[in-house]
Design a protein around this motif. Structure first.
Motif, mmCIF file in Angstrom:
data_model
loop_
_atom_site.group_PDB
_atom_site.id
_atom_site.type_symbol
_atom_site.label_atom_id
_atom_site.label_comp_id
_atom_site.label_asym_id
_atom_site.label_seq_id
_atom_site.Cartn_x
_atom_site.Cartn_y
_atom_site.Cartn_z
ATOM 1 N N ASN A 14 23.026 -27.713 55.926
ATOM 2 C CA ASN A 14 23.160 -27.077 54.623
ATOM 3 C C ASN A 14 22.679 -28.013 53.513
ATOM 4 O O ASN A 14 21.930 -27.609 52.620
ATOM 5 C CB ASN A 14 24.613 -26.668 54.397
ATOM 6 C CG ASN A 14 24.776 -25.855 53.133
ATOM 7 O OD1 ASN A 14 24.007 -24.933 52.900
ATOM 8 N ND2 ASN A 14 25.769 -26.197 52.337
ATOM 9 N N GLN A 15 23.100 -29.273 53.577
ATOM 10 C CA GLN A 15 22.716 -30.254 52.555
ATOM 11 C C GLN A 15 21.196 -30.414 52.501
ATOM 12 O O GLN A 15 20.607 -30.506 51.426
ATOM 13 C CB GLN A 15 23.390 -31.599 52.869
ATOM 14 C CG GLN A 15 23.064 -32.711 51.912
ATOM 15 C CD GLN A 15 23.656 -32.516 50.530
ATOM 16 O OE1 GLN A 15 24.574 -31.711 50.334
ATOM 17 N NE2 GLN A 15 23.136 -33.228 49.558
ATOM 18 N N LEU A 16 20.571 -30.448 53.680
ATOM 19 C CA LEU A 16 19.124 -30.667 53.724
ATOM 20 C C LEU A 16 18.325 -29.495 53.169
ATOM 21 O O LEU A 16 17.210 -29.691 52.684
ATOM 22 C CB LEU A 16 18.676 -30.992 55.148
ATOM 23 C CG LEU A 16 19.158 -32.345 55.664
ATOM 24 C CD1 LEU A 16 18.760 -32.534 57.117
ATOM 25 C CD2 LEU A 16 18.626 -33.481 54.820
ATOM 26 N N THR A 17 18.890 -28.299 53.216
ATOM 27 C CA THR A 17 18.164 -27.180 52.610
ATOM 28 C C THR A 17 17.998 -27.405 51.115
ATOM 29 O O THR A 17 16.998 -27.009 50.532
ATOM 30 C CB THR A 17 18.871 -25.831 52.876
ATOM 31 O OG1 THR A 17 20.192 -25.891 52.356
ATOM 32 C CG2 THR A 17 18.890 -25.500 54.347
ATOM 33 N N PHE A 18 18.997 -28.085 50.498
ATOM 34 C CA PHE A 18 18.898 -28.395 49.072
ATOM 35 C C PHE A 18 17.970 -29.581 48.810
ATOM 36 O O PHE A 18 17.402 -29.703 47.727
ATOM 37 C CB PHE A 18 20.283 -28.680 48.486
ATOM 38 C CG PHE A 18 21.198 -27.490 48.523
ATOM 39 C CD1 PHE A 18 20.956 -26.377 47.730
ATOM 40 C CD2 PHE A 18 22.287 -27.474 49.377
ATOM 41 C CE1 PHE A 18 21.793 -25.273 47.775
ATOM 42 C CE2 PHE A 18 23.135 -26.373 49.418
ATOM 43 C CZ PHE A 18 22.882 -25.265 48.628
ATOM 44 N N LEU A 19 17.841 -30.467 49.779
ATOM 45 C CA LEU A 19 16.997 -31.664 49.630
ATOM 46 C C LEU A 19 15.588 -31.479 50.175
ATOM 47 O O LEU A 19 14.771 -32.393 50.119
ATOM 48 C CB LEU A 19 17.651 -32.855 50.355
ATOM 49 C CG LEU A 19 19.015 -33.302 49.855
ATOM 50 C CD1 LEU A 19 19.592 -34.374 50.765
ATOM 51 C CD2 LEU A 19 18.896 -33.815 48.429
ATOM 52 N N LYS A 20 15.296 -30.318 50.694
ATOM 53 C CA LYS A 20 14.021 -30.071 51.372
ATOM 54 C C LYS A 20 12.809 -30.446 50.517
ATOM 55 O O LYS A 20 11.891 -31.121 50.981
ATOM 56 C CB LYS A 20 13.950 -28.590 51.779
ATOM 57 C CG LYS A 20 12.839 -28.236 52.699
ATOM 58 C CD LYS A 20 12.981 -26.763 53.093
ATOM 59 C CE LYS A 20 12.082 -26.428 54.249
ATOM 60 N NZ LYS A 20 12.311 -25.057 54.726
ATOM 61 N N GLY A 21 12.803 -30.027 49.277
ATOM 62 C CA GLY A 21 11.676 -30.321 48.388
ATOM 63 C C GLY A 21 11.494 -31.812 48.155
ATOM 64 O O GLY A 21 10.367 -32.329 48.191
ATOM 65 N N GLU A 22 12.596 -32.529 47.939
ATOM 66 C CA GLU A 22 12.535 -33.981 47.720
ATOM 67 C C GLU A 22 12.051 -34.712 48.967
ATOM 68 O O GLU A 22 11.247 -35.643 48.887
ATOM 69 C CB GLU A 22 13.902 -34.526 47.325
ATOM 70 C CG GLU A 22 14.372 -34.088 45.956
ATOM 71 C CD GLU A 22 15.795 -34.562 45.685
ATOM 72 O OE1 GLU A 22 16.074 -35.754 45.926
ATOM 73 O OE2 GLU A 22 16.614 -33.730 45.240
ATOM 74 N N ILE A 23 12.556 -34.300 50.126
ATOM 75 C CA ILE A 23 12.153 -34.940 51.384
ATOM 76 C C ILE A 23 10.670 -34.695 51.639
ATOM 77 O O ILE A 23 9.929 -35.623 51.991
ATOM 78 C CB ILE A 23 13.009 -34.431 52.561
ATOM 79 C CG1 ILE A 23 14.455 -34.893 52.391
ATOM 80 C CG2 ILE A 23 12.437 -34.895 53.893
ATOM 81 C CD1 ILE A 23 15.432 -34.255 53.365
ATOM 82 N N LEU A 24 10.238 -33.470 51.439
ATOM 83 C CA LEU A 24 8.828 -33.137 51.650
ATOM 84 C C LEU A 24 7.936 -33.952 50.715
ATOM 85 O O LEU A 24 6.924 -34.517 51.137
ATOM 86 C CB LEU A 24 8.608 -31.633 51.440
ATOM 87 C CG LEU A 24 7.226 -31.099 51.744
ATOM 88 C CD1 LEU A 24 6.826 -31.393 53.190
ATOM 89 C CD2 LEU A 24 7.170 -29.607 51.494
#
Length: 181
Positions: free
Chosen positions: A82-92
């Motif tokens: 769930n947390q990574l769905t919010f961070l997806k753009g930053e990680i990418l």
């Protein structure tokens, strides 16, 4: 992927006249990956994963598969999923900045047990300094008996890289007295 031959043609096997591959070309093909920081896409990704995503995210994730432009990441828990769905753009964005050669355009997450523990600190590789004129002269001296120009050039690059690496390591490795090199 095209396979290259590293052996002379066998006229009995393929019906052609013998065509020997020059030793310089063979050596160049063998060492070229070493000279050009050869690392597979997977190795680059594993090496720099923690640096790209940060220690906290890296301790709950691992890259699983890179298929064309899509990276699949294994996540160890639903909460982190769930947390990574919010961070997806930053990680990418971080992956695109730190590893542009991988051309990652999409992230996919899958939940599962992590298979490989990432070390807490991943050494950051630095480019080697260019060879000094002394190192180039030393390489020329070593290769004075090599007349094949292609072999000479390839071996010179290899020797200069080796000498530069030794010099670089001596600058960053403290001696027993506590002073560099």
């Amino acid at each position: 992927m095209r396979r290259e031959r590293f052996y002379p043609a066998d006229p009995e096997r393929d019906g052609r006249a013998s065509s020997l591959t020059p030793v310089g070309a063979t050596v160049r093909r063998l060492v070229e990956p070493l000279l050009n920081h050869p690392q597979s896409r997977a190795q680059l990704l594993w090496r720099d994963w923690r640096r790209c995503v940060g220690s906290r995210v890296a301790s709950h994730t691992e890259p699983v598969r890179l298929d064309r432009h899509a990276l699949t990441v294994r996540v160890d828990s639903p909460a982190w999923m769930n947390q990574l769905t919010f961070l997806k753009g930053e990680i990418l964005q971080a992956l695109q900045v730190h590893l542009p050669a991988l051309d990652i355009r999409e992230l996919r997450f899958q939940q599962g047990s992590l298979q490989f523990a990432q070390p807490e600190t991943t050494p950051v590789s630095r480019p080697l300094p260019p060879p000094t004129p002394e190192e180039q002269a030393q390489a020329e001296e070593i290769l004075s008996g090599v007349s094949n120009p292609e072999l000479h050039a390839t071996l010179k690059r290899l020797i200069c890289k080796h000498l530069a690496r030794k010099r670089d390591e001596s600058l960053i490795t403290p001696s027993p007295t506590g002073k560099p090199g």
